[in-house]
Design a protein around this motif. Structure first.
Motif, PDB file in Angstrom:
ATOM      1  N   LYS A 117       0.792  -1.186   0.073  1.00  0.00           N
ATOM      2  CA  LYS A 117      -0.016  -0.096  -0.023  1.00  0.00           C
ATOM      3  C   LYS A 117       0.944   1.258   0.006  1.00  0.00           C
ATOM      4  CE  LYS A 117      -4.127  -2.280   1.479  1.00  0.00           C
ATOM      5  NZ  LYS A 117      -4.136  -3.410   0.599  1.00  0.00           N
ATOM      6  N   ALA A 118       0.168   2.195  -0.404  1.00  0.00           N
ATOM      7  CA  ALA A 118       0.946   3.679  -0.210  1.00  0.00           C
ATOM      8  C   ALA A 118       1.241   4.009   1.091  1.00  0.00           C
ATOM      9  CB  ALA A 118       0.047   4.866  -0.968  1.00  0.00           C
ATOM     10  N   SER A 119       2.586   4.639   1.292  1.00  0.00           N
ATOM     11  CA  SER A 119       2.910   4.878   2.727  1.00  0.00           C
ATOM     12  C   SER A 119       2.044   6.253   3.049  1.00  0.00           C
ATOM     13  CB  SER A 119       4.312   5.118   2.715  1.00  0.00           C
ATOM     14  OG  SER A 119       4.676   5.857   3.897  1.00  0.00           O
ATOM     15  N   GLY A 120       1.554   6.415   4.367  1.00  0.00           N
ATOM     16  CA  GLY A 120       0.809   7.538   4.820  1.00  0.00           C
ATOM     17  C   GLY A 120       1.905   8.843   4.584  1.00  0.00           C
TER      18      GLY A 120
ATOM     19  N   SER B  27       4.298   2.417  -2.401  1.00  0.00           N
ATOM     20  CA  SER B  27       3.534   2.017  -3.554  1.00  0.00           C
ATOM     21  C   SER B  27       4.283   2.329  -4.928  1.00  0.00           C
ATOM     22  CB  SER B  27       2.061   2.740  -3.569  1.00  0.00           C
ATOM     23  OG  SER B  27       2.466   4.236  -3.848  1.00  0.00           O
ATOM     24  N   ASN B  28       4.026   1.976  -5.914  1.00  0.00           N
ATOM     25  CA  ASN B  28       4.864   1.947  -7.250  1.00  0.00           C
ATOM     26  C   ASN B  28       4.929   3.419  -7.595  1.00  0.00           C
ATOM     27  OD1 ASN B  28       5.207   2.250 -10.233  1.00  0.00           O
ATOM     28  ND2 ASN B  28       6.068   0.216  -9.435  1.00  0.00           N
ATOM     29  N   ALA B  29       3.585   4.314  -7.147  1.00  0.00           N
ATOM     30  CA  ALA B  29       3.718   5.602  -7.654  1.00  0.00           C
ATOM     31  C   ALA B  29       4.518   6.465  -6.714  1.00  0.00           C
ATOM     32  CB  ALA B  29       2.244   6.131  -7.745  1.00  0.00           C
ATOM     33  N   GLN B  30       4.658   5.947  -5.504  1.00  0.00           N
ATOM     34  CA  GLN B  30       5.624   6.729  -4.552  1.00  0.00           C
ATOM     35  C   GLN B  30       6.848   6.442  -4.831  1.00  0.00           C
ATOM     36  OE1 GLN B  30       4.025   5.071  -0.840  1.00  0.00           O
ATOM     37  NE2 GLN B  30       2.872   7.240  -0.695  1.00  0.00           N
ATOM     38  N   ARG B  31       7.192   5.074  -5.463  1.00  0.00           N
ATOM     39  CA  ARG B  31       8.761   4.773  -5.965  1.00  0.00           C
ATOM     40  C   ARG B  31       9.101   5.533  -7.050  1.00  0.00           C
ATOM     41  NH1 ARG B  31       6.753  -1.114  -6.249  1.00  0.00           N
ATOM     42  NH2 ARG B  31       6.315  -1.574  -4.016  1.00  0.00           N
ATOM     43  N   GLN B  32       8.124   5.935  -8.124  1.00  0.00           N
ATOM     44  CA  GLN B  32       8.359   6.906  -9.182  1.00  0.00           C
ATOM     45  C   GLN B  32       8.715   8.120  -8.814  1.00  0.00           C
ATOM     46  OE1 GLN B  32       8.849   5.273 -12.054  1.00  0.00           O
ATOM     47  NE2 GLN B  32       7.936   3.403 -10.542  1.00  0.00           N
ATOM     48  N   GLU B  33       8.022   8.748  -7.588  1.00  0.00           N
ATOM     49  CA  GLU B  33       8.713  10.090  -7.181  1.00  0.00           C
ATOM     50  C   GLU B  33       9.825  10.136  -6.549  1.00  0.00           C
ATOM     51  OE1 GLU B  33       5.452  12.288  -4.768  1.00  0.00           O
ATOM     52  OE2 GLU B  33       4.089  10.946  -5.504  1.00  0.00           O
ATOM     53  N   ILE B  34      10.105   8.938  -5.761  1.00  0.00           N
ATOM     54  CA  ILE B  34      11.549   8.847  -5.091  1.00  0.00           C
ATOM     55  C   ILE B  34      12.704   8.893  -6.246  1.00  0.00           C
ATOM     56  CG2 ILE B  34      12.956   7.284  -3.711  1.00  0.00           C
ATOM     57  CD1 ILE B  34      10.408   6.062  -2.536  1.00  0.00           C
ATOM     58  N   LYS B  35      12.420   8.087  -7.312  1.00  0.00           N
ATOM     59  CA  LYS B  35      13.375   7.927  -8.500  1.00  0.00           C
ATOM     60  C   LYS B  35      13.612   9.653  -8.917  1.00  0.00           C
ATOM     61  CE  LYS B  35      11.725   5.130 -11.512  1.00  0.00           C
ATOM     62  NZ  LYS B  35      11.467   3.928 -12.545  1.00  0.00           N
ATOM     63  N   ALA B  36      12.567  10.370  -9.104  1.00  0.00           N
ATOM     64  CA  ALA B  36      12.746  11.717  -9.635  1.00  0.00           C
ATOM     65  C   ALA B  36      13.458  12.580  -8.558  1.00  0.00           C
ATOM     66  CB  ALA B  36      11.223  12.215  -9.729  1.00  0.00           C
ATOM     67  N   ALA B  37      13.128  12.453  -7.253  1.00  0.00           N
ATOM     68  CA  ALA B  37      13.727  13.100  -6.354  1.00  0.00           C
ATOM     69  C   ALA B  37      15.165  12.646  -6.138  1.00  0.00           C
ATOM     70  CB  ALA B  37      13.009  12.693  -4.771  1.00  0.00           C
ATOM     71  N   TYR B  38      15.306  11.647  -6.283  1.00  0.00           N
ATOM     72  CA  TYR B  38      17.033  11.059  -6.189  1.00  0.00           C
ATOM     73  C   TYR B  38      17.851  11.747  -7.442  1.00  0.00           C
ATOM     74  CZ  TYR B  38      20.720   7.460  -5.609  1.00  0.00           C
ATOM     75  OH  TYR B  38      21.858   6.744  -5.357  1.00  0.00           O
ATOM     76  N   LYS B  39      17.149  11.674  -8.543  1.00  0.00           N
ATOM     77  CA  LYS B  39      17.757  12.366  -9.638  1.00  0.00           C
ATOM     78  C   LYS B  39      18.203  14.045  -9.486  1.00  0.00           C
ATOM     79  CE  LYS B  39      18.163  11.064 -13.882  1.00  0.00           C
ATOM     80  NZ  LYS B  39      17.639  10.343 -15.059  1.00  0.00           N
TER      81      LYS B  39
ATOM     82  N   MET C 181      10.948  -0.947  -8.729  1.00  0.00           N
ATOM     83  CA  MET C 181      11.220   0.400  -9.032  1.00  0.00           C
ATOM     84  C   MET C 181      10.674   0.915 -10.401  1.00  0.00           C
ATOM     85  SD  MET C 181      12.356   1.720  -6.418  1.00  0.00           S
ATOM     86  CE  MET C 181      12.585   3.376  -7.039  1.00  0.00           C
ATOM     87  N   THR C 182      10.120  -0.365 -11.141  1.00  0.00           N
ATOM     88  CA  THR C 182       9.689   0.125 -12.696  1.00  0.00           C
ATOM     89  C   THR C 182       8.357   0.163 -12.773  1.00  0.00           C
ATOM     90  OG1 THR C 182      11.395  -1.340 -13.423  1.00  0.00           O
ATOM     91  CG2 THR C 182      10.088  -0.576 -15.022  1.00  0.00           C
ATOM     92  N   ALA C 183       7.923   1.287 -13.535  1.00  0.00           N
ATOM     93  CA  ALA C 183       6.320   1.678 -13.423  1.00  0.00           C
ATOM     94  C   ALA C 183       5.722   0.566 -13.961  1.00  0.00           C
ATOM     95  CB  ALA C 183       6.210   2.784 -14.333  1.00  0.00           C
TER      96      ALA C 183
ATOM     97  N   LEU D 193       8.452 -16.027 -10.764  1.00  0.00           N
ATOM     98  CA  LEU D 193       8.150 -15.813  -9.425  1.00  0.00           C
ATOM     99  C   LEU D 193       8.524 -14.298  -9.335  1.00  0.00           C
ATOM    100  CD1 LEU D 193       7.588 -16.668  -6.596  1.00  0.00           C
ATOM    101  CD2 LEU D 193      10.165 -17.321  -6.353  1.00  0.00           C
ATOM    102  N   ILE D 194       9.318 -13.526  -9.674  1.00  0.00           N
ATOM    103  CA  ILE D 194       9.629 -12.308  -9.442  1.00  0.00           C
ATOM    104  C   ILE D 194       8.618 -11.348 -10.207  1.00  0.00           C
ATOM    105  CG2 ILE D 194      11.069 -10.405 -10.097  1.00  0.00           C
ATOM    106  CD1 ILE D 194      13.613 -12.066  -9.552  1.00  0.00           C
ATOM    107  N   ARG D 195       8.343 -11.773 -11.336  1.00  0.00           N
ATOM    108  CA  ARG D 195       7.505 -11.104 -12.268  1.00  0.00           C
ATOM    109  C   ARG D 195       6.081 -11.098 -11.703  1.00  0.00           C
ATOM    110  NH1 ARG D 195       8.380 -14.003 -16.801  1.00  0.00           N
ATOM    111  NH2 ARG D 195       6.824 -15.266 -16.582  1.00  0.00           N
ATOM    112  N   VAL D 196       5.365 -12.264 -11.235  1.00  0.00           N
ATOM    113  CA  VAL D 196       4.017 -12.066 -10.571  1.00  0.00           C
ATOM    114  C   VAL D 196       3.923 -11.639  -9.019  1.00  0.00           C
ATOM    115  CG1 VAL D 196       2.092 -13.839  -9.737  1.00  0.00           C
ATOM    116  CG2 VAL D 196       3.521 -14.419 -11.856  1.00  0.00           C
ATOM    117  N   MET D 197       4.986 -11.907  -8.331  1.00  0.00           N
ATOM    118  CA  MET D 197       4.993 -11.004  -6.982  1.00  0.00           C
ATOM    119  C   MET D 197       5.095  -9.596  -7.198  1.00  0.00           C
ATOM    120  SD  MET D 197       4.756 -13.657  -4.921  1.00  0.00           S
ATOM    121  CE  MET D 197       4.817 -12.804  -3.443  1.00  0.00           C
ATOM    122  N   VAL D 198       5.771  -8.985  -8.148  1.00  0.00           N
ATOM    123  CA  VAL D 198       5.923  -7.527  -8.581  1.00  0.00           C
ATOM    124  C   VAL D 198       4.729  -7.295  -8.925  1.00  0.00           C
ATOM    125  CG1 VAL D 198       7.114  -5.761  -9.835  1.00  0.00           C
ATOM    126  CG2 VAL D 198       8.541  -7.466  -8.519  1.00  0.00           C
TER     127      VAL D 198
END
Length: 317
Positions: free
Chosen positions: A8-11, A44-56, A83-85, A265-270
């Motif tokens: 889930k997305a982090s609060g 959440s994946n959407a949050q990870r995309q924001e982290i990627k942008a912030a990191y850059k 980390m991939t959309a 296994l990775i593909r389905v879990m992700v």
């Protein structure tokens, strides 16, 4: 509709603070894998995309490239996938499956049989944008026969919606005539009906087929078809019955027997962690004599195992 995912997305989310944590985990000697996996899976994946942008922005570097430089093996594959959309991940997976020597049919079958029509349309558009190639052309170039025809139908993403009440019995009869009742098999009928009708309609057709022939449609497909076409038809049937059930079976077979099929296994879990992992876990428990959690635990190791168990999100022992 409430998500049936385990991730889930982090609060109280702060992309810059998270980027700092990841940077620190990779700086200096040695990498803090545990810190990386705990943070990545708690977003959440959407949050990870924001982290990627912030990191850059903060460090002037590509987070995925840094992760690839610091991590290794299956754990690296898993973290990079997370980390991939989602659409990008499906597109890259399909591209990898059909490019290069030989075709890897598994991801082709799995993605095209299980994704919703709108997702397939998005995948086709993103593939064109990313590779300047037509996905259908690439699939046709790399596959043949009835298998190719059904993939092309699925790529059109124009499945009918709802029930065609007046067609239920005639569809069941057409399938019966095309398979069990015929010497040899008329694969085209299977392809047209299974590729074009809605899941709701197909479930009714399968019931009518059972009454008519005394067989489950899966049994008939197993007997009447072979090779890649058989796998694709079965995947379409199973996804029409229940997508979580299809993925529970896929996960079980990826770990059962000698050696684990880690790519599957990775593909389905992700890809299911934010969609229906809770339902997949319930189906897994119902179908097999163990929980998904216990099977992952017995079949994997290290940070890779810890990350998969967090994605699993609990034990249904």
């Amino acid at each position: 509709m409430a998500s049936r995912g385990t991730v889930k997305a982090s609060g109280n989310f702060n992309a810059n603070a998270d980027a700092e944590v990841l940077h620190k985990a990779m700086k200096g000697l040695g990498t803090d894998e545990e810190a990386i996996l705990k943070l990545v899976i708690a977003r959440s994946n959407a949050q990870r995309q924001e982290i990627k942008a912030a990191y850059k922005t903060l460090f002037g570097k590509d987070l995925i490239k840094d992760l690839q430089g610091e991590l290794t093996g299956k754990f690296e594959t898993l973290i990079v996938a997370l980390m991939t959309a989602p659409i990008t991940y499906d597109v890259e997976t399909l591209h990898k499956a059909i490019k290069g020597a030989g075709t890897n049919e598994k991801p082709l079958v799995e993605i095209l049989a299980s994704r919703k029509p709108q997702q397939v349309k998005d995948i086709v558009a993103a593939y064109k944008k990313d590779y300047d190639h037509n996905l259908e052309d690439d699939v046709c170039h790399d596959t043949s026969g009835h298998f190719q025809r059904l993939l092309v139908i699925l790529l059109q993403a124009s499945r009918q919606t709802g029930l065609q009440q007046e067609l239920i019995d005639s569809d069941a009869q057409a399938l019966f005539k095309a398979g069990e009742q015929k010497f040899g098999t008329d694969e085209q009928t299977f392809i047209t009906i299974l590729g074009n009708r809605s899941a709701e309609h197909l479930r009714k057709v399968f019931d009518a087929y059972m009454k008519l022939s005394g067989y489950d449609i899966e049994e008939s497909i197993n007997r009447e078809t072979s090779g890649h076409l058989k796998h694709l038809l079965l995947a379409v049937v199973k996804c029409a019955r229940s997508v979580p059930m299809y993925f529970a079976e896929t996960l079980y077979h990826s770990m059962k027997g000698a050696g684990t099929d880690d790519n599957t296994l990775i593909r389905v879990m992700v890809t299911r962690s934010e969609v229906d992992m809770l339902d997949i876990r319930a189906e897994f428990r119902r179908l097999f004599a163990c929980s998904l959690h216990s099977m992952i635990k017995g079949d994997t190791g290290g940070h890779y195992r810890n990350a998969l168990l967090l994605l699993c999100g609990g034990d249904d022992a």
